[in-house]
Design an enzyme around this catalytic site. Sequence first.
Site, short mmCIF file in Angstrom:
data_model
loop_
_atom_site.label_atom_id
_atom_site.label_comp_id
_atom_site.label_asym_id
_atom_site.label_seq_id
_atom_site.Cartn_x
_atom_site.Cartn_y
_atom_site.Cartn_z
N GLY A 266 -23.44 3.03 -3.63
CA GLY A 266 -22.62 4.31 -4.24
C GLY A 266 -22.14 3.44 -5.07
O GLY A 266 -22.62 2.85 -5.94
N GLY B 290 -25.59 2.70 1.89
CA GLY B 290 -24.28 2.19 0.78
C GLY B 290 -24.51 2.69 -0.71
O GLY B 290 -24.44 1.45 -1.55
N VAL C 95 -19.78 0.82 -6.20
CA VAL C 95 -20.56 -0.71 -5.94
C VAL C 95 -21.88 -1.21 -5.56
O VAL C 95 -22.51 -1.95 -6.05
CB VAL C 95 -19.76 -1.14 -4.61
CG1 VAL C 95 -20.36 -2.64 -4.25
CG2 VAL C 95 -17.92 -1.06 -4.90
N LYS D 219 0.72 -1.25 -0.09
CA LYS D 219 -0.18 0.52 0.25
C LYS D 219 0.77 0.83 -0.15
O LYS D 219 2.22 1.30 0.76
CB LYS D 219 -1.30 -0.18 1.35
CG LYS D 219 -2.08 0.65 1.11
CD LYS D 219 -3.46 -0.25 0.39
CE LYS D 219 -4.70 0.95 0.60
NZ LYS D 219 -5.90 -0.29 -0.15
P1 NAD Z 1 -18.27 5.38 -2.94
O1 NAD Z 1 -17.73 6.41 -1.96
O2 NAD Z 1 -19.40 5.08 -4.41
O3 NAD Z 1 -19.47 4.71 -2.31
C1 NAD Z 1 -19.61 5.22 -1.10
C2 NAD Z 1 -21.49 5.35 -0.72
O4 NAD Z 1 -22.10 5.03 1.21
C3 NAD Z 1 -21.46 7.16 -1.19
O5 NAD Z 1 -22.82 6.60 -2.09
C4 NAD Z 1 -21.87 7.98 0.46
O6 NAD Z 1 -22.82 8.68 0.28
C5 NAD Z 1 -22.13 6.52 1.23
N1 NAD Z 1 -22.02 6.81 2.61
C6 NAD Z 1 -21.85 7.19 3.22
N2 NAD Z 1 -21.65 6.82 4.15
C7 NAD Z 1 -22.56 7.06 4.48
C8 NAD Z 1 -24.17 6.11 6.30
N3 NAD Z 1 -23.64 6.20 6.83
N4 NAD Z 1 -25.03 5.52 5.39
C9 NAD Z 1 -25.33 5.64 4.36
N5 NAD Z 1 -24.78 5.40 3.13
C10 NAD Z 1 -23.26 6.18 3.36
O7 NAD Z 1 -17.24 3.79 -2.08
P2 NAD Z 1 -17.39 2.32 -3.58
O8 NAD Z 1 -16.60 2.44 -4.43
O9 NAD Z 1 -19.19 1.72 -3.82
O10 NAD Z 1 -17.20 1.80 -2.31
C11 NAD Z 1 -18.20 1.43 -0.81
C12 NAD Z 1 -16.57 0.20 -0.10
O11 NAD Z 1 -16.49 -1.22 -0.23
C13 NAD Z 1 -16.13 1.65 1.19
O12 NAD Z 1 -15.86 0.96 2.07
C14 NAD Z 1 -15.30 0.28 -0.64
O13 NAD Z 1 -14.50 1.10 0.61
C15 NAD Z 1 -15.56 -0.90 0.05
N6 NAD Z 1 -14.61 -1.43 -1.48
C16 NAD Z 1 -14.83 -1.28 -2.53
C17 NAD Z 1 -13.98 -1.33 -3.61
C18 NAD Z 1 -14.43 -0.71 -5.35
O14 NAD Z 1 -14.24 -1.15 -6.14
N7 NAD Z 1 -14.85 0.29 -5.18
C19 NAD Z 1 -13.47 -2.50 -3.21
C20 NAD Z 1 -12.77 -3.46 -2.16
C21 NAD Z 1 -13.69 -2.30 -0.81
#
Ligand code: NAD
Length: 350
Positions: A186, A184, A188, A80
Amino acid sequence: MSVFDHPEFDDHEQIVYGFDADSGLRAIIAVHNTALGPGLGGCRVFAYPDDADALTDVLRLSRGMTYKAALADMQQGGGKSVVLADPRRSKTPQMMQAMGRLIQSLGGSYLVAEDSGSNEADMREMVKQTAFVAGGAAPINPDDPGDRDTSAATALGVFVGIQAAVKFKLGLDDLKGLRVALQGAGKVGQVLAAHLHQAGARLWVSDSYAPAVDFCVEKFAAKAVAPEDIAGLDVDIFSPCALGAVLNEQSIALMKAKIIAGAANNQLAEPHHGLNLLEREVLYAPDYAINAGGIINLYYSGTRRRWADIEAHIRRIGPTLEEIFKRSSEAGKPTSEIADQMAEARFKKK
Ligand code: NAD
């Protein structure tokens, strides 16, 4: 404090501090373990209050990457990097190029990818200075989300993991009519919601960003839920896809779901919460096992990239989780502990 006495130090192979006066780069790279291959992991750009916080983060996150890669059956180690800068205000192309030179100086023990605070444009700057950027090839067919778009691959893996958990816990071969609380929506969460909706599941969605919820209500007939209510809903599956540490004393006490399976990293606030879930007979799909789709996607870069191979690899998250669930139930140990043991058996025997 000496690095070697740091509570997060765990036999890391390399910890490299980098400074570049011209661009103002201040960065740390940690390579945790390369027994199975180069240490792959994202570059996080964040305005850390000081370098002690940055060190803690990079040590912890790089270790996690070793476990994730090993459990996902990849010939890849864990690493990392962190750049101490505000991604919106002080990150510059020159800084990212300096970061590329620092990565290059490690000669390939660390392979960089996007992370929070870094993006495709940053990777393009780094590529000018180093050969060790994961990904790079353009998508080669319309189903291929592209190797740097990890979220669709992550969502597919989480969906496969939910199917495995439903089979194990509820004895069901499909998700028709099952109730899922999605925290969430977002990058994913939205793709996962599409998979779940298509599979016939019913969705309850919360997001602190209202348009994300509206999207799911409109597209997937989801019901909107206030963020503070989502973890305690009377549903079959709770899927945390927003932020870490959501499984804690308070939320576990409220939990009515029989399965927890979502994309968020570091879902257990403390390791002992894995045991609390076991005691309450809630089946927990360990976060780094179920959310490995994105890193698997990155693993197939360049000329070896074929979406069929990637999808097949991502689908192996299902059998891996089945094995974790089975061993957990036989040994009476938390799934989180079993996942760690299985990962360690792979990278420590080498
Ligand atoms: P993202 O930032 O696109 O989506 C996260 C969403 O969560 C956002 O829409 C945000 O508004 C919402 N959010 C924040 N706080 C909140 C709360 N208290 N209650 C409800 N919603 C809330 O991120 P992502 O890429 O979709 O990733 C989601 C999670 O998965 C993260 O924790 C990330 O670390 C993990 N993750 C993502 C990936 C990837 O490929 N993107 C891979 C492994 C793990």
